[in-house]
Design an enzyme around this catalytic site. Structure first.
Site, mmCIF file in Angstrom:
data_model
loop_
_atom_site.group_PDB
_atom_site.id
_atom_site.type_symbol
_atom_site.label_atom_id
_atom_site.label_comp_id
_atom_site.label_asym_id
_atom_site.label_seq_id
_atom_site.Cartn_x
_atom_site.Cartn_y
_atom_site.Cartn_z
ATOM 1 N N ASN A 2 23.791 42.126 -13.560
ATOM 2 C CA ASN A 2 25.249 42.075 -13.647
ATOM 3 C C ASN A 2 25.803 43.450 -14.013
ATOM 4 O OD1 ASN A 2 24.020 41.519 -16.192
ATOM 5 N ND2 ASN A 2 25.900 40.634 -17.001
ATOM 6 N N GLU A 19 29.329 44.952 -15.348
ATOM 7 C CA GLU A 19 30.659 44.603 -15.869
ATOM 8 C C GLU A 19 31.637 45.769 -15.728
ATOM 9 O OE1 GLU A 19 30.039 42.944 -19.800
ATOM 10 O OE2 GLU A 19 29.222 41.105 -18.899
ATOM 11 N N CYS A 65 28.422 39.616 -10.678
ATOM 12 C CA CYS A 65 27.237 38.934 -11.215
ATOM 13 C C CYS A 65 25.949 39.456 -10.579
ATOM 14 C CB CYS A 65 27.319 37.436 -10.937
ATOM 15 S SG CYS A 65 28.667 36.596 -11.763
ATOM 16 N N GLU A 89 23.498 37.830 -9.311
ATOM 17 C CA GLU A 89 23.122 37.158 -8.055
ATOM 18 C C GLU A 89 23.738 37.859 -6.850
ATOM 19 O OE1 GLU A 89 24.243 35.798 -10.845
ATOM 20 O OE2 GLU A 89 23.653 33.693 -11.048
ATOM 21 N N CYS A 100 27.496 31.097 -11.244
ATOM 22 C CA CYS A 100 28.918 30.737 -11.321
ATOM 23 C C CYS A 100 29.380 30.225 -9.956
ATOM 24 C CB CYS A 100 29.746 31.949 -11.761
ATOM 25 S SG CYS A 100 30.001 33.174 -10.465
ATOM 26 N N CYS A 158 29.293 32.790 -7.089
ATOM 27 C CA CYS A 158 27.921 33.063 -6.634
ATOM 28 C C CYS A 158 27.354 31.883 -5.856
ATOM 29 C CB CYS A 158 27.028 33.415 -7.817
ATOM 30 S SG CYS A 158 27.374 35.057 -8.487
HETATM 31 N N1 THU Z 1 26.847 36.440 -15.038
HETATM 32 C C1 THU Z 1 25.923 36.681 -14.059
HETATM 33 O O1 THU Z 1 25.610 37.829 -13.761
HETATM 34 N N2 THU Z 1 25.359 35.616 -13.435
HETATM 35 C C2 THU Z 1 25.528 34.322 -13.807
HETATM 36 O O2 THU Z 1 24.905 33.435 -13.234
HETATM 37 C C3 THU Z 1 26.460 33.989 -14.886
HETATM 38 C C4 THU Z 1 27.291 35.114 -15.387
HETATM 39 C C5 THU Z 1 27.390 37.576 -15.785
HETATM 40 C C6 THU Z 1 28.804 37.948 -15.501
HETATM 41 C C7 THU Z 1 29.172 38.662 -16.794
HETATM 42 O O3 THU Z 1 28.743 39.992 -16.717
HETATM 43 C C8 THU Z 1 28.343 37.961 -17.861
HETATM 44 O O4 THU Z 1 27.306 37.299 -17.168
HETATM 45 C C9 THU Z 1 29.102 36.980 -18.704
HETATM 46 O O5 THU Z 1 29.797 36.079 -17.930
#
Ligand code: THU
Length: 130
Positions: A43, A45, A54, A56, A87, A90
């Site tokens: 991920n 941010e 994310c 994925e 999420c 994704c």
């Molecule tokens: N996140 C992912 O990368 N994948 C997931 O399946 C759930 C959420 C990340 C997005 C964000 O950077 C952090 O997790 C918190 O939501």
């Protein structure tokens, strides 16, 4: 090492690269293409929050941009006791670009669960509706 274990290991390794200064929630994902190649993503941010991507989607987009179009499975690894499912955004991307593949959820303690992507996104919208 089984194919699933190899995918989980790749997701676990790339998770260390997560750029998660806002949530502190580090996620690693790895997708296996039918070519046999594994593509991993973490991920990433953003201070505007909404531009966060994310793990994925990073993994899948890396694979797509390398020319891959068919996939066997995707793994998602976090450090959460309750395993982390993809999420909604994704799930849509996994369905459209990977199809009905096993989604392997794992954590650093070795807990593993498997679910098919179509079960995570029932009655999906996709190009067949256009
Ligand atoms: N996140 C992912 O990368 N994948 C997931 O399946 C759930 C959420 C990340 C997005 C964000 O950077 C952090 O997790 C918190 O939501």
């Amino acid at each position: 090492m089984s194919a699933d274990d190899e995918l989980i290991a790749a997701a676990r390794t790339v998770r260390e690269k997560a750029h998660a200064p806002f949530s502190g929630f580090r996620v690693g994902a790895a997708v296996r293409a039918k070519s046999g190649h594994i593509f991993a993503g973490c991920n990433v941010e953003n201070a505007s929050y909404g531009l966060t991507i994310c793990a994925e989607r990073v993994a899948i987009f890396k694979a797509i941009s390398e020319g891959e179009r068919e996939f066997n499975a995707i793994a998602v690894v976090t450090d959460a006791a309750t395993l982390t499912p993809p999420c909604g955004a994704c799930r849509q991307i996994i369905w459209e670009l990977c199809g009905d593949v096993p989604v392997i959820l794992a954590n650093l303690d070795g807990k593993i669960e498997r679910e098919r992507s179509l079960n995570l996104l029932p009655r999906p919208f996709d190009s067949s509706h256009l």
